[in-house]
Design a protein around this motif. Structure first.
Motif, PDB file in Angstrom:
ATOM      1  N   LYS A 146       0.842  -1.209   0.000  1.00  0.00           N
ATOM      2  CA  LYS A 146       0.000   0.000   0.000  1.00  0.00           C
ATOM      3  C   LYS A 146       0.871   1.251   0.000  1.00  0.00           C
ATOM      4  O   LYS A 146       0.578   2.227  -0.686  1.00  0.00           O
ATOM      5  CB  LYS A 146      -0.909   0.014   1.238  1.00  0.00           C
ATOM      6  CG  LYS A 146      -2.094  -0.919   1.119  1.00  0.00           C
ATOM      7  CD  LYS A 146      -2.947  -0.827   2.372  1.00  0.00           C
ATOM      8  CE  LYS A 146      -4.082  -1.825   2.345  1.00  0.00           C
ATOM      9  NZ  LYS A 146      -4.738  -1.944   3.648  1.00  0.00           N
ATOM     10  N   ARG A 150       1.041   4.210  -2.743  1.00  0.00           N
ATOM     11  CA  ARG A 150       0.909   5.635  -2.372  1.00  0.00           C
ATOM     12  C   ARG A 150       2.045   6.466  -2.966  1.00  0.00           C
ATOM     13  O   ARG A 150       1.859   7.592  -3.393  1.00  0.00           O
ATOM     14  CB  ARG A 150       0.882   5.799  -0.844  1.00  0.00           C
ATOM     15  CG  ARG A 150      -0.512   5.616  -0.255  1.00  0.00           C
ATOM     16  CD  ARG A 150      -0.545   6.020   1.198  1.00  0.00           C
ATOM     17  NE  ARG A 150       0.063   5.016   2.059  1.00  0.00           N
ATOM     18  CZ  ARG A 150      -0.596   3.988   2.611  1.00  0.00           C
ATOM     19  NH1 ARG A 150      -1.880   3.854   2.404  1.00  0.00           N
ATOM     20  NH2 ARG A 150       0.021   3.120   3.369  1.00  0.00           N
ATOM     21  N   ARG A 176      -4.901  10.244  -7.649  1.00  0.00           N
ATOM     22  CA  ARG A 176      -5.466   9.678  -6.419  1.00  0.00           C
ATOM     23  C   ARG A 176      -6.667  10.499  -5.951  1.00  0.00           C
ATOM     24  O   ARG A 176      -7.687   9.955  -5.517  1.00  0.00           O
ATOM     25  CB  ARG A 176      -4.367   9.651  -5.344  1.00  0.00           C
ATOM     26  CG  ARG A 176      -4.832   9.188  -3.986  1.00  0.00           C
ATOM     27  CD  ARG A 176      -5.214   7.709  -4.010  1.00  0.00           C
ATOM     28  NE  ARG A 176      -5.677   7.245  -2.717  1.00  0.00           N
ATOM     29  CZ  ARG A 176      -6.686   6.401  -2.540  1.00  0.00           C
ATOM     30  NH1 ARG A 176      -7.342   5.916  -3.577  1.00  0.00           N
ATOM     31  NH2 ARG A 176      -7.036   6.020  -1.341  1.00  0.00           N
ATOM     32  N   LEU A 235     -10.419   9.216  -5.336  1.00  0.00           N
ATOM     33  CA  LEU A 235     -11.130   9.370  -4.056  1.00  0.00           C
ATOM     34  C   LEU A 235     -12.484  10.052  -4.270  1.00  0.00           C
ATOM     35  O   LEU A 235     -13.508   9.601  -3.752  1.00  0.00           O
ATOM     36  CB  LEU A 235     -10.301  10.221  -3.086  1.00  0.00           C
ATOM     37  CG  LEU A 235      -9.120   9.532  -2.415  1.00  0.00           C
ATOM     38  CD1 LEU A 235      -8.342  10.530  -1.568  1.00  0.00           C
ATOM     39  CD2 LEU A 235      -9.603   8.374  -1.545  1.00  0.00           C
ATOM     40  N   SER A 272     -15.080   7.875  -5.892  1.00  0.00           N
ATOM     41  CA  SER A 272     -15.460   6.640  -5.197  1.00  0.00           C
ATOM     42  C   SER A 272     -16.904   6.706  -4.679  1.00  0.00           C
ATOM     43  O   SER A 272     -17.426   5.720  -4.185  1.00  0.00           O
ATOM     44  CB  SER A 272     -14.491   6.335  -4.054  1.00  0.00           C
ATOM     45  OG  SER A 272     -14.551   7.365  -3.106  1.00  0.00           O
ATOM     46  N   LYS A 280      -2.084   5.605  12.912  1.00  0.00           N
ATOM     47  CA  LYS A 280      -2.898   5.364  11.720  1.00  0.00           C
ATOM     48  C   LYS A 280      -3.765   4.114  11.895  1.00  0.00           C
ATOM     49  O   LYS A 280      -3.290   3.110  12.426  1.00  0.00           O
ATOM     50  CB  LYS A 280      -1.931   5.154  10.552  1.00  0.00           C
ATOM     51  CG  LYS A 280      -2.591   5.063   9.245  1.00  0.00           C
ATOM     52  CD  LYS A 280      -1.526   5.015   8.193  1.00  0.00           C
ATOM     53  CE  LYS A 280      -2.137   4.635   6.886  1.00  0.00           C
ATOM     54  NZ  LYS A 280      -1.120   4.426   5.887  1.00  0.00           N
ATOM     55  N   PRO A 290      -6.799   1.507   9.838  1.00  0.00           N
ATOM     56  CA  PRO A 290      -7.333   1.215   8.503  1.00  0.00           C
ATOM     57  C   PRO A 290      -8.563   2.079   8.220  1.00  0.00           C
ATOM     58  O   PRO A 290      -9.291   2.460   9.152  1.00  0.00           O
ATOM     59  CB  PRO A 290      -7.723  -0.262   8.576  1.00  0.00           C
ATOM     60  CG  PRO A 290      -7.038  -0.804   9.773  1.00  0.00           C
ATOM     61  CD  PRO A 290      -6.810   0.337  10.716  1.00  0.00           C
ATOM     62  N   LEU A 291      -8.782   2.365   6.933  1.00  0.00           N
ATOM     63  CA  LEU A 291      -9.929   3.201   6.535  1.00  0.00           C
ATOM     64  C   LEU A 291     -11.239   2.634   7.083  1.00  0.00           C
ATOM     65  O   LEU A 291     -12.120   3.372   7.506  1.00  0.00           O
ATOM     66  CB  LEU A 291      -9.991   3.300   5.001  1.00  0.00           C
ATOM     67  CG  LEU A 291     -11.181   4.078   4.439  1.00  0.00           C
ATOM     68  CD1 LEU A 291     -11.136   5.543   4.860  1.00  0.00           C
ATOM     69  CD2 LEU A 291     -11.239   3.983   2.918  1.00  0.00           C
ATOM     70  N   ALA A 292     -11.347   1.287   7.094  1.00  0.00           N
ATOM     71  CA  ALA A 292     -12.606   0.680   7.552  1.00  0.00           C
ATOM     72  C   ALA A 292     -12.905   1.094   8.992  1.00  0.00           C
ATOM     73  O   ALA A 292     -14.054   1.390   9.336  1.00  0.00           O
ATOM     74  CB  ALA A 292     -12.531  -0.835   7.432  1.00  0.00           C
ATOM     75  N   ALA A 338     -11.633   3.814  10.663  1.00  0.00           N
ATOM     76  CA  ALA A 338     -11.855   5.265  10.752  1.00  0.00           C
ATOM     77  C   ALA A 338     -13.256   5.611  10.242  1.00  0.00           C
ATOM     78  O   ALA A 338     -13.963   6.444  10.819  1.00  0.00           O
ATOM     79  CB  ALA A 338     -10.786   6.006   9.953  1.00  0.00           C
ATOM     80  N   SER A 339     -13.676   4.932   9.162  1.00  0.00           N
ATOM     81  CA  SER A 339     -14.997   5.217   8.596  1.00  0.00           C
ATOM     82  C   SER A 339     -16.113   4.658   9.466  1.00  0.00           C
ATOM     83  O   SER A 339     -17.205   5.227   9.529  1.00  0.00           O
ATOM     84  CB  SER A 339     -15.109   4.611   7.189  1.00  0.00           C
ATOM     85  OG  SER A 339     -14.246   5.292   6.334  1.00  0.00           O
TER      86      SER A 339
END
Ligand SMILES: C[S@@+](CC[C@H](N)C(=O)[O-])C[C@H]1O[C@@H](n2cnc3c(N)ncnc32)[C@H](O)[C@@H]1O
Length: 443
Positions: A70, A74, A82, A86, A89, A372, A374-376, A378-379
């Motif tokens: 990842k 990036r 990017r 985003l 999406s 940090k 994972p996005l999952a 944080a979302s």
């Protein structure tokens, strides 16, 4: 060799990475591993090299390869490319929902390759429309394109044929996305403060209602069925909770098996009892009595095939807990649905039923890392904020919550991807918990 050591070794070989403090060369790498960015970027070459010798079979090896991969992506992608990806999406979840409604995932599971015209025929859809939907799914790797207008299945398209996962698409598309639709407007109007009222949060603002999400669901059987089904399989990519955490020893330690008839676990807000079924299934001894409590509207719709071995009881967790002296009161994905004051009320209502020296509350939710995530994760926190005025909590907020309830955290067990289990006891039991089983069900 650890991930950090491998990155460092590769960096040394290439002599491409310099860390901020020359006397502590591990610094940048260990910051990365702890979820913080190193002061200076790890070079692309060293990241690529660091992947080479890693174990592709162990789960730890796979996770570390994925993290480096990842980071490589990036570094390779341009900010404008990017950014566009985003922004665009927004189309993903509605497109998944349409494909699922047209039956695409099921068709692919049966045939493994299918053409746009066959999909259009079976779904009674326009072929040109199908092609446009499939284009998005191909671009995000949910399906493959094998030749012109011919598509193949993937592990992801198979994943969405499982009813609980399909229900997840419905919940996010029909409920969570609606709750978040006016979030920025709401946040500005509330001076960028966390919502604390469950009846006037972003969900109510967006849907123009004063009902909580749960009460809104209680009068909408279709949406409620999807929500409850989603919960039964939620995060089922991870090991079941009794495997992620040493549930059996936390619950049974010190209890002789002759006490199997007492209430072992009360799953408070337990939905269809799926977590109790998992506990019974994984347990090496008779699990004792298992009680699942939820709102009346949920208990009334528990599928009979899920009900074996579990006592289902309608109970509002804002009222005093009727099952006195159980060994464990499970609160799985409950506290994150509520702001501090209401999560506190849930805990206090259980506290009065706890048997000193014996009962525990097991809180299972994310324990948000400070670096940090994972996005999952944080979302998911944003989903809790917008849907319920709730929150995924960092360790210090959990400690505050438990402390305010006059309870103590005996231990925090850490699972995968930020999952945590807080073993909570009465203040006086902090250091020692003996086994003095009791069983009463009041009322
Ligand atoms: C996020 S779900 C978690 C379900 C389950 N514990 C799990 O981890 O899959 C929250 C649950 O709390 C239940 N719930 C909401 N308000 C409740 C209340 N006042 N009393 C009892 N249960 C409630 C919901 O019906 C739902 O089943």
């Amino acid at each position: 060799m650890t991930t950090e050591a491998q990155i460092l070794e590769a960096a040394r070989r290439l002599n491409k990475v310099t860390f901020k403090t020359p006397h502590s060369p591990h610094r940048g790498v260990s910051e990365l591993a702890a979820g913080f960015s190193p002061s200076e970027t790890v070079s692309l070459e060293s990241l690529i090299c660091s992947i080479r010798d890693r174990d592709t079979r162990s789960s730890q090896g796979k996770i570390s390869i994925l993290e480096s991969a990842k980071e490589i992506v990036r570094q390779l992608e341009s900010p404008d490319g990017r950014a566009m990806e985003l922004l665009m999406s927004f189309s993903i979840v509605p497109t998944l929902k349409i494909a699922m409604d047209m039956g695409v995932f099921k068709m692919l599971a049966i045939r493994s390759r299918i053409t746009a015209s066959e999909i259009a025929h079976q779904a009674k859809a326009e072929e040109e429309f199908v092609v446009r939907i499939m284009r998005v799914l191909v671009s995000i790797g949910v399906v493959t394109i094998l030749s012109v207008r011919t598509y193949g299945s993937t592990r992801l398209s198979d994943f969405f044929t499982v009813p609980a996962n399909a229900a997840g698409i419905c919940v996010v598309n029909d409920q969570a996305l609606r709750a978040v639709s006016r979030f920025s407007e709401y946040a500005a109007a509330h001076s960028y403060h966390n919502p604390t009222n469950t009846l006037t949060g972003p969900f109510q603002f967006a849907l123009n209602t004063f009902e909580s999400w749960f009460s809104w669901l209680s009068t909408r059987p279709h949406e409620a069925a999807n929500f409850n089904l989603f919960m039964t399989g939620f995060r089922n990519s991870k090991p079941a909770w009794p495997m992620q955490f040493p549930a059996e020893s936390i619950i049974f330690s010190g209890i002789p098996s002759s006490q199997d008839s007492s209430v072992t676990v009360v799953d408070v807000g337990g939905g269809f009892g799926h977590d109790l079924s998992l506990f019974a299934e994984k347990s090496t001894r008779k699990p004792g009595r298992l009680v699942c409590q939820d709102q009346e509207s949920v208990i009334a719709t528990v599928p009979s095939e899920l009900a074996a071995g579990i006592e289902f009881v309608a109970h509002d967790f804002f009222r005093e807990q009727p099952v006195r002296g159980a060994r464990a009161y499970l609160l799985k994905h409950i506290c994150h649905d509520w702001p501090h004051a209401l999560a506190l009320s849930i805990l206090k209502n259980i506290k009065v039923a706890m048997e000193p020296g014996y009962s525990k509350i097991l809180i299972m939710d994310l324990v948000m890392p400070e670096g940090k995530v994972p996005l999952a994760a944080a979302s998911l926190d944003v989903a809790m904020m917008t849907g319920f005025s709730g929150a995924e909590r960092e360790e210090k907020l959990w400690m505050e919550l438990v402390d305010d309830a006059g309870l103590s955290v005996r231990k925090i067990w850490k699972g995968q991807d930020g999952d945590g289990l807080l073993e909570v006891v009465l203040e006086e039991d902090k250091d020692d918990i003996t086994t003095k089983p009791r069983l009463t069900i009041a009322g």
